[in-house]
Design a protein around this motif. Sequence first.
Motif, mmCIF file in Angstrom:
data_model
loop_
_atom_site.group_PDB
_atom_site.id
_atom_site.type_symbol
_atom_site.label_atom_id
_atom_site.label_comp_id
_atom_site.label_asym_id
_atom_site.label_seq_id
_atom_site.Cartn_x
_atom_site.Cartn_y
_atom_site.Cartn_z
ATOM 1 N N ILE A 54 8.054 -6.932 -6.549
ATOM 2 C CA ILE A 54 8.326 -5.494 -6.536
ATOM 3 C C ILE A 54 9.414 -5.200 -7.569
ATOM 4 C CG2 ILE A 54 9.224 -3.555 -5.175
ATOM 5 C CD1 ILE A 54 8.085 -4.885 -2.689
ATOM 6 N N ASP A 55 9.222 -4.156 -8.348
ATOM 7 C CA ASP A 55 10.229 -3.726 -9.312
ATOM 8 C C ASP A 55 11.013 -2.544 -8.751
ATOM 9 O OD1 ASP A 55 9.326 -5.605 -11.196
ATOM 10 O OD2 ASP A 55 7.753 -4.212 -11.877
ATOM 11 N N ASP A 56 12.167 -2.296 -9.321
ATOM 12 C CA ASP A 56 12.947 -1.090 -9.040
ATOM 13 C C ASP A 56 13.321 -0.965 -7.567
ATOM 14 O OD1 ASP A 56 14.302 1.239 -9.533
ATOM 15 O OD2 ASP A 56 12.516 2.502 -9.560
ATOM 16 N N LYS B 62 0.830 -1.211 0.000
ATOM 17 C CA LYS B 62 0.000 0.000 0.000
ATOM 18 C C LYS B 62 0.864 1.260 0.000
ATOM 19 C CE LYS B 62 -4.071 -2.024 2.237
ATOM 20 N NZ LYS B 62 -4.947 -2.018 3.446
ATOM 21 N N ILE B 63 1.975 1.212 0.718
ATOM 22 C CA ILE B 63 2.907 2.350 0.736
ATOM 23 C C ILE B 63 3.446 2.601 -0.668
ATOM 24 C CG2 ILE B 63 5.123 3.204 1.602
ATOM 25 C CD1 ILE B 63 4.630 1.499 4.121
ATOM 26 N N LEU B 64 3.872 1.526 -1.326
ATOM 27 C CA LEU B 64 4.492 1.651 -2.643
ATOM 28 C C LEU B 64 3.481 2.065 -3.707
ATOM 29 C CD1 LEU B 64 6.835 -1.479 -2.552
ATOM 30 C CD2 LEU B 64 7.387 0.894 -1.992
ATOM 31 N N GLU B 65 2.195 1.727 -3.493
ATOM 32 C CA GLU B 65 1.152 2.110 -4.456
ATOM 33 C C GLU B 65 0.938 3.617 -4.514
ATOM 34 O OE1 GLU B 65 -2.265 -0.062 -3.216
ATOM 35 O OE2 GLU B 65 -1.555 -1.982 -4.025
ATOM 36 N N GLN B 66 1.431 4.348 -3.501
ATOM 37 C CA GLN B 66 1.266 5.802 -3.491
ATOM 38 C C GLN B 66 2.129 6.481 -4.556
ATOM 39 O OE1 GLN B 66 1.250 7.602 0.570
ATOM 40 N NE2 GLN B 66 1.536 5.487 1.259
ATOM 41 N N ASN C 74 8.312 9.374 -3.959
ATOM 42 C CA ASN C 74 9.756 9.261 -4.197
ATOM 43 C C ASN C 74 10.395 8.430 -3.087
ATOM 44 O OD1 ASN C 74 9.526 10.954 -6.443
ATOM 45 N ND2 ASN C 74 9.783 12.786 -5.177
ATOM 46 N N ILE C 75 10.383 7.104 -3.269
ATOM 47 C CA ILE C 75 10.909 6.194 -2.259
ATOM 48 C C ILE C 75 12.095 5.420 -2.830
ATOM 49 C CG2 ILE C 75 10.424 4.200 -0.796
ATOM 50 C CD1 ILE C 75 7.513 5.066 -0.721
ATOM 51 N N ASN C 76 13.239 5.521 -2.158
ATOM 52 C CA ASN C 76 14.368 4.651 -2.461
ATOM 53 C C ASN C 76 14.173 3.365 -1.674
ATOM 54 O OD1 ASN C 76 15.721 6.527 -4.112
ATOM 55 N ND2 ASN C 76 16.647 7.509 -2.340
ATOM 56 N N LEU C 77 14.026 2.256 -2.382
ATOM 57 C CA LEU C 77 13.644 0.999 -1.749
ATOM 58 C C LEU C 77 14.828 0.038 -1.688
ATOM 59 C CD1 LEU C 77 11.306 -0.718 -0.610
ATOM 60 C CD2 LEU C 77 10.822 -1.438 -2.966
ATOM 61 N N TYR C 78 15.055 -0.522 -0.490
ATOM 62 C CA TYR C 78 16.113 -1.503 -0.259
ATOM 63 C C TYR C 78 15.459 -2.761 0.302
ATOM 64 C CZ TYR C 78 18.789 2.819 -0.548
ATOM 65 O OH TYR C 78 19.304 4.027 -0.959
ATOM 66 N N ILE C 79 15.785 -3.922 -0.284
ATOM 67 C CA ILE C 79 15.163 -5.176 0.129
ATOM 68 C C ILE C 79 16.241 -6.213 0.421
ATOM 69 C CG2 ILE C 79 13.620 -7.051 -0.558
ATOM 70 C CD1 ILE C 79 12.127 -5.125 -2.336
#
Length: 332
Positions: free
Chosen positions: A244-246, A224-228, A231-236
């Motif tokens: 999840i992409d990118d 839900k956070i990512l659907e917004q 500008n999020i730098n995502l680390y997994i």
Amino acid sequence: MENNMINIIENAIKTKNFSNFKNEIELIKLFQTSINDNLQLFNQTTKIDISKNNGKDIDKEIINNIFNKYLNETPLINSKNDILMSNNNLLKSNIYTSKGVILVVFDGDFYTLIEMIILGLLTHNPMIFSYEGYNLGTNGLIITLIESVLEKQQYPNKMFQHVFNISLEDLFKNFKSIDETIIIGEHSLQIKTLKECTTHNVVSGYKNYDLYIEDDKNIDFIYKILEQNLNINLYINEELSLDIDDYISVSDIEEAITMINNNGSGYSASIFTSNTDNASLFVKNIESKNVLINTSPTIINELDITQKDLINEKTIVVPNLYEISDTIEIQN
């Protein structure tokens, strides 16, 4: 372009000498009314920006929330602190003055532009906004509307100006009369600007977020956070397999902390984890103004630049040559 930049500098310097108005809140209200009265025109300009993949829709509610945030603020520039008696029989007080000409290097977000103009009115600082042209039509309309408000109140109308697609090297080479630089944007913009910046500066990663996912316990909330689409730098964590992409894959908490500290915006960083030790390590070592655990980093959504960042505070000390009952007024 060179002559245009010279004119912009000259306009800012002339406006710098105009700093004696007292109706800041009235000007802010008039600015708000002007924007609300022209929402149809804003919708037209945003459609043009969007058609060029160079903008986004404008939200009336967000705009009015920004204005309401400041309408009850007291302009510090006009405030008078109480005169205090010191232990060595001296009278002491503080006064505030404007910084002068401020250069704002930002990412083109029109909400940021509106908020910085409001702060400029509260602190009497002429501002030059520099960006790469994102939301160009909408931002140009905002500048035109504030010019009109100032002109109708018989103030110099070039207190707020904008330039776009100017190299940072040329910007600082030509703007020798800048008193302070405000940098608002993602990490790469901060680093590029600081490399060329020749003035005192204030840096903000406003509306740029860093998020590290260590386990998938809260995965529905994370989606839900990512659907917004912010500008999020995502680390997994590399052990996770998520749809999840990118994103940037990291091996463990230490690598995540290192990557965020080296590449993050420094505004708001969050970790999703069930490991309390790693959560504590994240909180202790992340170099960000706001750090969150198992919560969206986007719940922090206020510009972290205030009036005090845009004014000079002076402490005035004089001998106590007056009776205590006398009134002393210190003009700024």
